[in-house]
Design an enzyme around this catalytic site. Structure first.
Site, PDB file in Angstrom:
ATOM      1  N   GLU A  98       0.234   4.250   0.597  1.00  0.00           N
ATOM      2  CA  GLU A  98      -0.406   5.342   1.331  1.00  0.00           C
ATOM      3  C   GLU A  98       0.616   6.099   2.179  1.00  0.00           C
ATOM      4  O   GLU A  98       1.514   5.505   2.765  1.00  0.00           O
ATOM      5  CB  GLU A  98      -1.495   4.786   2.250  1.00  0.00           C
ATOM      6  CG  GLU A  98      -2.610   4.067   1.516  1.00  0.00           C
ATOM      7  CD  GLU A  98      -3.560   3.365   2.462  1.00  0.00           C
ATOM      8  OE1 GLU A  98      -4.763   3.642   2.388  1.00  0.00           O
ATOM      9  OE2 GLU A  98      -3.086   2.544   3.265  1.00  0.00           O
ATOM     10  N   SER A 125     -11.330  -6.685   6.916  1.00  0.00           N
ATOM     11  CA  SER A 125     -12.328  -6.090   6.043  1.00  0.00           C
ATOM     12  C   SER A 125     -12.747  -7.151   5.034  1.00  0.00           C
ATOM     13  O   SER A 125     -11.905  -7.842   4.476  1.00  0.00           O
ATOM     14  CB  SER A 125     -11.741  -4.871   5.317  1.00  0.00           C
ATOM     15  OG  SER A 125     -12.726  -4.252   4.530  1.00  0.00           O
ATOM     16  N   ARG A 159       0.854  -1.191   0.000  1.00  0.00           N
ATOM     17  CA  ARG A 159       0.000   0.000   0.000  1.00  0.00           C
ATOM     18  C   ARG A 159       0.891   1.242   0.000  1.00  0.00           C
ATOM     19  O   ARG A 159       1.685   1.438   0.924  1.00  0.00           O
ATOM     20  CB  ARG A 159      -0.904   0.021   1.233  1.00  0.00           C
ATOM     21  CG  ARG A 159      -1.816  -1.189   1.380  1.00  0.00           C
ATOM     22  CD  ARG A 159      -3.005  -1.119   0.434  1.00  0.00           C
ATOM     23  NE  ARG A 159      -3.749  -2.373   0.394  1.00  0.00           N
ATOM     24  CZ  ARG A 159      -4.752  -2.682   1.212  1.00  0.00           C
ATOM     25  NH1 ARG A 159      -5.113  -1.822   2.156  1.00  0.00           N
ATOM     26  NH2 ARG A 159      -5.391  -3.825   1.079  1.00  0.00           N
ATOM     27  N   ARG A 189      -1.178  -6.533  12.349  1.00  0.00           N
ATOM     28  CA  ARG A 189      -2.179  -5.840  13.152  1.00  0.00           C
ATOM     29  C   ARG A 189      -2.867  -6.791  14.131  1.00  0.00           C
ATOM     30  O   ARG A 189      -3.202  -6.406  15.251  1.00  0.00           O
ATOM     31  CB  ARG A 189      -3.213  -5.171  12.237  1.00  0.00           C
ATOM     32  CG  ARG A 189      -4.048  -4.128  12.948  1.00  0.00           C
ATOM     33  CD  ARG A 189      -4.975  -3.382  12.004  1.00  0.00           C
ATOM     34  NE  ARG A 189      -4.253  -2.494  11.108  1.00  0.00           N
ATOM     35  CZ  ARG A 189      -4.851  -1.632  10.286  1.00  0.00           C
ATOM     36  NH1 ARG A 189      -6.181  -1.569  10.243  1.00  0.00           N
ATOM     37  NH2 ARG A 189      -4.137  -0.857   9.500  1.00  0.00           N
ATOM     38  N   ARG A 224      -0.661   2.264  13.105  1.00  0.00           N
ATOM     39  CA  ARG A 224      -1.204   0.980  12.650  1.00  0.00           C
ATOM     40  C   ARG A 224      -1.091   0.744  11.141  1.00  0.00           C
ATOM     41  O   ARG A 224      -1.634  -0.244  10.633  1.00  0.00           O
ATOM     42  CB  ARG A 224      -2.661   0.843  13.074  1.00  0.00           C
ATOM     43  CG  ARG A 224      -3.611   1.844  12.437  1.00  0.00           C
ATOM     44  CD  ARG A 224      -5.030   1.534  12.848  1.00  0.00           C
ATOM     45  NE  ARG A 224      -6.002   2.332  12.096  1.00  0.00           N
ATOM     46  CZ  ARG A 224      -7.300   2.089  12.074  1.00  0.00           C
ATOM     47  NH1 ARG A 224      -7.790   1.059  12.738  1.00  0.00           N
ATOM     48  NH2 ARG A 224      -8.124   2.849  11.398  1.00  0.00           N
ATOM     49  N   HIS A 225      -0.407   1.629  10.412  1.00  0.00           N
ATOM     50  CA  HIS A 225      -0.290   1.467   8.966  1.00  0.00           C
ATOM     51  C   HIS A 225       1.139   1.190   8.533  1.00  0.00           C
ATOM     52  O   HIS A 225       2.085   1.762   9.062  1.00  0.00           O
ATOM     53  CB  HIS A 225      -0.790   2.730   8.238  1.00  0.00           C
ATOM     54  CG  HIS A 225      -2.271   2.881   8.247  1.00  0.00           C
ATOM     55  ND1 HIS A 225      -2.927   3.657   9.182  1.00  0.00           N
ATOM     56  CD2 HIS A 225      -3.242   2.352   7.445  1.00  0.00           C
ATOM     57  CE1 HIS A 225      -4.233   3.607   8.956  1.00  0.00           C
ATOM     58  NE2 HIS A 225      -4.445   2.815   7.914  1.00  0.00           N
ATOM     59  N   GLU A 282      -9.875  -1.761  13.725  1.00  0.00           N
ATOM     60  CA  GLU A 282     -10.238  -2.678  12.647  1.00  0.00           C
ATOM     61  C   GLU A 282      -9.060  -3.553  12.245  1.00  0.00           C
ATOM     62  O   GLU A 282      -7.951  -3.080  12.057  1.00  0.00           O
ATOM     63  CB  GLU A 282     -10.720  -1.868  11.435  1.00  0.00           C
ATOM     64  CG  GLU A 282     -11.096  -2.722  10.246  1.00  0.00           C
ATOM     65  CD  GLU A 282     -10.114  -2.564   9.099  1.00  0.00           C
ATOM     66  OE1 GLU A 282      -9.697  -3.603   8.564  1.00  0.00           O
ATOM     67  OE2 GLU A 282      -9.743  -1.432   8.757  1.00  0.00           O
TER      68      GLU A 282
END
Length: 535
Positions: A309, A461, A307, A509, A315-316, A458
């Site tokens: 991002e 998903s 990812r 996670r 948490r990323h 979370e």
């Protein structure tokens, strides 16, 4: 016939010029190492006069080059116990601490987070003062082979994990560590309780920052807590795999080089692939679905996910390990939730049963409350989650996704009301889910989708997927995705596609939240985030 490969040209990099302070520090370190080498040379010279010098010393390099198999058996430090009493054993580990003088020395050997005290005492025809002198000169973190008699001490040894001692008869250094290490393992292993106690006693402990730890990750990973974290991570993936195999799932491995974005958007790592534009897969989602269309029925994968991002959060990560599964649906997407629930209860139970020592080691440095979870797992609709928040006085948009703070708030409210840290939220608004998510039959504003939470964050998903090619094309276009890049994927549904659904889970996670750790970088072996590409 084996071919030969052409030499690969390595890109040259120019290191920034060192400051005077850095240069002086390096010169000081080099001087220390030289003095240590001189001392070792003198020590070896003294040993030549020691009749028992054959019981200790540095292992010759030729003996570490697979010269022969001697038949010797090494016992793991973590296995040493009272059942080994009065047995002579051989262990290999690192020099954790060492002290001594005259005719008595103490060496604590550490292997994979487990420690044992080794007593080196002068004994006629076995241990000489030369051995004690040699042992006390060993550098911390050096690797040694120690042979000795296992003895149960009258009182438990403080500061070691094993309840026995080794009375040393032989000790050999396999690999010497540098005199000065960039970080001290004892500093890395301290808990907040240790720091508070130190302040009360007037002691000044060094607090090792996260970046310093990650820059020297090879040493940082040696702490008992870190050893435990990654052994727990190993168990999570093993339990995930076995639980799905028990449900007749097939493990597959999907490509990570793809022509289009897996989930749409700009958060992809783009690259050139033999003259064609490509990117690293954000998810195995599309290929999992194609596997279902190929009649595999139930599939899963454990593999890397990328990812791009710019998420600078606790948490990323830009690269993480995904635990993904996909399955046919006969009637209702709750069939996916049933499997998911069974898998995660198996993981939680398995960790509590198999990893008691590891959980204790983590708890000693990073104290946490055990995860609470229910049977059956609590399931709430997204609308019910919104209602719980509003009842508590929180103003939330009923059709917008929850932000991190709102998720944490809902987690606290759910914990107070239902006494669980683990729950499922389903039937999310369609507008906030990926293009391949199936809309609800009774209200197209909502979708057959779900998220799973641990401690208010979370971790999973998932959804029922759109398996109709026309609806899928429509949804992709609405989400701004170039349908041409998904032609192979969409075409796979034109040849007969069963209803299906699945989920994606971030391994790091899961471990972070099960152990209530405050940063995902603690559960990533060598983290990759927007600012870190090394080590």
């Amino acid at each position: 016939m084996e071919g030969t490969s052409a030499p690969v040209a390595m890109e040259e990099t120019t290191a920034p010029p060192m400051s005077k302070k850095e240069k002086a520090k390096l010169e000081k370190l080099a001087k220390k190492n030289m003095m240590k080498q001189m001392a070792t040379t003198q020590l070896n010279a003294d040993d030549e006069e020691d009749a028992l010098a054959g019981n200790y010393g540095d292992v010759a390099m030729e003996n570490l080059q697979s010269k022969e198999k001697s038949g010797r058996v090494w016992t793991q430090v973590g296995d040493l116990g009272q059942d080994h009493a009065q047995q002579t054993v051989l262990v290999r580990g690192r020099v954790h601490t060492v002290r001594g003088k005259g005719s008595l020395g103490f060496l604590v050997v550490r292997e994979a987070g487990h420690t044992v005290q080794c007593v080196v005492q002068v004994k006629e025809n076995v241990v000489s003062k030369g051995m004690i002198k040699y042992v006390t000169k060993l550098n911390k973190e050096s690797i040694v082979d120690v042979e000795g008699l296992v003895v149960v001490p009258p009182k438990p040894v403080e500061g070691t994990s094993q309840p026995v001692e080794l009375h040393v008869t032989k000790v050999f250094c396999v690999s010497t560590a540098a005199v000065q290490l960039p970080i001290n393992l004892e500093d890395c292993a301290r808990s907040e309780v240790d720091f508070q106690k130190g302040e009360e006693e007037g002691k000044k402990f060094v607090r090792v920052g996260q970046d310093t730890r990650l820059n020297n990750r090879v040493i940082d990973l040696r702490t008992p807590a870190n050893q435990a974290i990654f052994r727990i991570q190993c168990q999570v993936s093993a339990l995930f795999r076995q639980a799905l195999l028990d449900e007749d799932f097939v493990e597959l491995h999907t490509p990570k080089l793809i022509a289009g974005a897996s989930e749409g958007g700009s958060s992809v790592f783009k690259l050139e692939y033999k003259g064609q534009p490509a990117c690293l897969a954000q998810s195995p989602q599309l290929h999992k679905q194609m596997a279902i269309c190929a009649d595999f029925g139930r599939v899963f994968e454990i593999g890397p996910v990328f990812r791009a991002e710019d998420s600078f959060t606790h948490r990323h990560l830009c690269e993480f390990t995904g635990l993904d599964f996909e399955m046919e649906i006969k009637e209702h997407y709750f069939e996916v939730l049933d499997v998911l629930e069974k898998v995660f209860l198996t993981i939680f139970d398995g960790l509590n049963e198999k990893c008691a020592k590891q959980l204790k080691a983590i708890n000693e440095q990073y104290p946490f409350e055990p995860l609470q979870y229910l049977r059956p797992t609590l399931r709430l609709t997204f609308a019910e989650g919104v209602a719980i928040l509003k009842e508590a006085g929180h103003d939330v948009d009923p059709m917008a996704d929850f932000n991190t703070e709102t998720e944490k708030t809902l987690g606290k409210l759910v914990k107070e009301k239902y006494k669980t840290d683990f729950y499922i939220l389903h039937r999310y608004p369609s507008a906030i889910r990926p293009f391949y998510t199936m809309p609800c039959w009774d209200d197209k504003r909502y979708s057959n989708s779900f998220d799973v939470f641990i401690r208010g964050e979370e971790i999973i998903s998932g959804a029922q997927r759109v398996h109709d090619p026309e609806l899928l094309t429509k949804r992709a276009t609405e989400c701004g995705i170039d349908v041409k890049t998904l032609s192979t994927y969409i075409d796979s549904f034109r040849y007969g596609a069963p209803p299906h659904g699945g989920a994606g889970v971030g391994l790091e996670r899961v471990v972070m939240l099960f152990c209530a750790l405050n940063n995902i970088r603690k559960t990533s072996l060598f983290p990759r985030d927007p600012q870190r590409l090394a080590p």
